[in-house]
Design a protein around this motif. Structure first.
Motif, PDB file in Angstrom:
ATOM      1  N   ASP A  57       0.860  -1.174   0.000  1.00 61.48           N
ATOM      2  CA  ASP A  57       0.000   0.000   0.000  1.00 61.48           C
ATOM      3  C   ASP A  57       0.906   1.238   0.000  1.00 61.48           C
ATOM      4  O   ASP A  57       1.423   1.652   1.033  1.00 61.48           O
ATOM      5  CB  ASP A  57      -0.907  -0.002   1.239  1.00 61.48           C
ATOM      6  CG  ASP A  57      -1.964   1.091   1.200  1.00 61.48           C
ATOM      7  OD1 ASP A  57      -1.660   2.196   0.706  1.00 61.48           O
ATOM      8  OD2 ASP A  57      -3.093   0.845   1.657  1.00 61.48           O
ATOM      9  N   LYS A  58       1.083   1.828  -1.170  1.00 62.52           N
ATOM     10  CA  LYS A  58       2.039   2.924  -1.338  1.00 62.52           C
ATOM     11  C   LYS A  58       1.681   4.132  -0.465  1.00 62.52           C
ATOM     12  O   LYS A  58       2.553   4.729   0.174  1.00 62.52           O
ATOM     13  CB  LYS A  58       2.096   3.335  -2.804  1.00 62.52           C
ATOM     14  CG  LYS A  58       3.153   4.396  -3.118  1.00 62.52           C
ATOM     15  CD  LYS A  58       3.144   4.780  -4.596  1.00 62.52           C
ATOM     16  CE  LYS A  58       3.541   3.599  -5.468  1.00 62.52           C
ATOM     17  NZ  LYS A  58       3.665   4.020  -6.894  1.00 62.52           N
ATOM     18  N   ALA A  59       0.412   4.499  -0.449  1.00 61.52           N
ATOM     19  CA  ALA A  59      -0.004   5.682   0.298  1.00 61.52           C
ATOM     20  C   ALA A  59       0.290   5.537   1.788  1.00 61.52           C
ATOM     21  O   ALA A  59       0.803   6.464   2.433  1.00 61.52           O
ATOM     22  CB  ALA A  59      -1.485   5.945   0.073  1.00 61.52           C
ATOM     23  N   LYS A  60      -0.025   4.361   2.358  1.00 61.14           N
ATOM     24  CA  LYS A  60       0.205   4.156   3.790  1.00 61.14           C
ATOM     25  C   LYS A  60       1.695   4.056   4.106  1.00 61.14           C
ATOM     26  O   LYS A  60       2.151   4.535   5.152  1.00 61.14           O
ATOM     27  CB  LYS A  60      -0.536   2.913   4.260  1.00 61.14           C
ATOM     28  CG  LYS A  60      -2.047   3.110   4.307  1.00 61.14           C
ATOM     29  CD  LYS A  60      -2.759   1.898   4.866  1.00 61.14           C
ATOM     30  CE  LYS A  60      -4.282   2.167   4.940  1.00 61.14           C
ATOM     31  NZ  LYS A  60      -5.037   1.014   5.458  1.00 61.14           N
ATOM     32  N   GLN A  62       4.056   5.584   2.512  1.00 57.85           N
ATOM     33  CA  GLN A  62       4.591   6.943   2.451  1.00 57.85           C
ATOM     34  C   GLN A  62       4.164   7.770   3.662  1.00 57.85           C
ATOM     35  O   GLN A  62       4.942   8.562   4.199  1.00 57.85           O
ATOM     36  CB  GLN A  62       4.145   7.621   1.153  1.00 57.85           C
ATOM     37  CG  GLN A  62       4.786   6.987  -0.070  1.00 57.85           C
ATOM     38  CD  GLN A  62       4.223   7.510  -1.379  1.00 57.85           C
ATOM     39  OE1 GLN A  62       4.629   7.097  -2.465  1.00 57.85           O
ATOM     40  NE2 GLN A  62       3.280   8.426  -1.311  1.00 57.85           N
ATOM     41  N   GLN A  63       2.925   7.545   4.119  1.00 59.34           N
ATOM     42  CA  GLN A  63       2.451   8.241   5.307  1.00 59.34           C
ATOM     43  C   GLN A  63       3.272   7.826   6.530  1.00 59.34           C
ATOM     44  O   GLN A  63       3.664   8.667   7.343  1.00 59.34           O
ATOM     45  CB  GLN A  63       0.971   7.948   5.549  1.00 59.34           C
ATOM     46  CG  GLN A  63       0.379   8.731   6.724  1.00 59.34           C
ATOM     47  CD  GLN A  63      -1.095   8.386   6.974  1.00 59.34           C
ATOM     48  OE1 GLN A  63      -1.683   7.571   6.261  1.00 59.34           O
ATOM     49  NE2 GLN A  63      -1.681   9.014   7.982  1.00 59.34           N
ATOM     50  N   GLN A  66       6.778   9.410   6.351  1.00 67.56           N
ATOM     51  CA  GLN A  66       6.779  10.817   6.739  1.00 67.56           C
ATOM     52  C   GLN A  66       6.667  10.964   8.252  1.00 67.56           C
ATOM     53  O   GLN A  66       7.336  11.814   8.858  1.00 67.56           O
ATOM     54  CB  GLN A  66       5.619  11.545   6.056  1.00 67.56           C
ATOM     55  CG  GLN A  66       5.607  13.050   6.289  1.00 67.56           C
ATOM     56  CD  GLN A  66       6.807  13.745   5.690  1.00 67.56           C
ATOM     57  OE1 GLN A  66       7.051  13.668   4.497  1.00 67.56           O
ATOM     58  NE2 GLN A  66       7.587  14.427   6.535  1.00 67.56           N
ATOM     59  N   ASN A  91      10.131   2.841  -4.060  1.00 70.84           N
ATOM     60  CA  ASN A  91       9.142   3.888  -3.832  1.00 70.84           C
ATOM     61  C   ASN A  91       9.913   5.199  -3.763  1.00 70.84           C
ATOM     62  O   ASN A  91      10.680   5.435  -2.824  1.00 70.84           O
ATOM     63  CB  ASN A  91       8.382   3.622  -2.531  1.00 70.84           C
ATOM     64  CG  ASN A  91       7.299   4.649  -2.261  1.00 70.84           C
ATOM     65  OD1 ASN A  91       7.543   5.846  -2.283  1.00 70.84           O
ATOM     66  ND2 ASN A  91       6.097   4.171  -1.995  1.00 70.84           N
ATOM     67  N   VAL A  93       9.113   8.289  -3.114  1.00 72.80           N
ATOM     68  CA  VAL A  93       8.873   9.153  -1.957  1.00 72.80           C
ATOM     69  C   VAL A  93       9.612   8.630  -0.729  1.00 72.80           C
ATOM     70  O   VAL A  93      10.264   9.388  -0.004  1.00 72.80           O
ATOM     71  CB  VAL A  93       7.363   9.273  -1.663  1.00 72.80           C
ATOM     72  CG1 VAL A  93       7.120  10.010  -0.352  1.00 72.80           C
ATOM     73  CG2 VAL A  93       6.659   9.991  -2.808  1.00 72.80           C
TER      74      VAL A  93
END
Length: 233
Positions: A57-60, A62-63, A66, A91, A93
């Motif tokens: 899950d790329k979004a999670k 990256q979250q 961060q 990835n 990011v």
């Protein structure tokens, strides 16, 4: 028997006499304490649990990366970046975050690793070559640093920060002709306001006066080829 042998023997017997004591006498190093993420701890835990179920899950990811950067967990960020890369591919990011975190923390090898991953993913991105070049420079690998910075300059010859980094590397290597060539190309490619600035023109003239570089020879036709043959398709 010596006193030291008796002491060692009694310590060994003590360790073997009890399972509880045996654990205390084990040579295994204690586990590293968990990083304190403060108020972000519940969210960090939740994201880690979610990624355990859906690791790509790329979004999670990256979250989470961060959050780890924000809380100063550089090791955790590096692990997340490596784990995601191994399972799901690079990835960008996460690699950017890992580079930033490790460069700030002075973790030179880890910063280089992240920058190398970025270059591999996007070899035509000048910024990533700059990042790797700076990481190599920090490790004292100036020759390799200059090669990366030259690649970045080839991609964006009108960028003054890249020029400055490249010239610094060439100066450190004792390559004045390469440094002068970089200034000359910058003047050709940069915005007129930058190319004609007093500082750039001053550096260009100063280096041209101090540096004796062989002129670039023009290509000459092969003497074995007749004019008629040269005109043939």
């Amino acid at each position: 028997m010596s006193a030291s042998f008796h002491s060692a023997f009694r310590f060994a017997v003590l360790c073997l006499s009890s399972g509880a004591v045996l654990g205390a006498c084990s040579s295994k190093a204690p586990e590293e304490p968990e990083f304190d993420h403060g108020l972000k701890k519940p969210l960090v835990r939740k994201l880690r649990e979610d990624l355990a179920e859906t690791p790509c899950d790329k979004a999670k990811a990256q979250q989470l990366g961060q959050l780890l950067l924000d809380t100063g967990d550089m090791k955790g960020l590096t692990r997340v970046t490596d784990t995601f890369g191994e399972k799901c591919g690079p990835n960008l990011v996460l690699l950017q975050l890992a580079y930033t975190a490790n460069a700030r923390a002075g973790e030179k090898e880890l910063a280089l690793k992240a920058a190398t991953g970025l270059v591999a993913a996007q070899p035509d991105n000048a910024s990533y070559h700059v990042w790797r070049g700076l990481s190599l420079e920090a490790l004292g690998r100036t020759e390799e640093s200059a090669a990366d910075l030259q690649k970045a300059f080839d991609l964006q010859p009108g960028q003054r920060p890249i020029l400055n980094a490249l010239v610094k590397a060439y100066d450190a290597l004792g390559k004045p002709c390469e440094a002068l060539a970089a200034y000359q190309r910058f003047v050709e490619k940069a915005k007129p306001s930058e190319a004609k600035s007093a500082e750039v023109q001053g550096q260009l003239q100063e280096r041209a006066v101090k540096t004796s570089c062989p002129a670039q020879e023009a290509a000459t036709p092969d003497a074995s080829v007749t004019p008629e043959a040269a005109k043939a398709p």
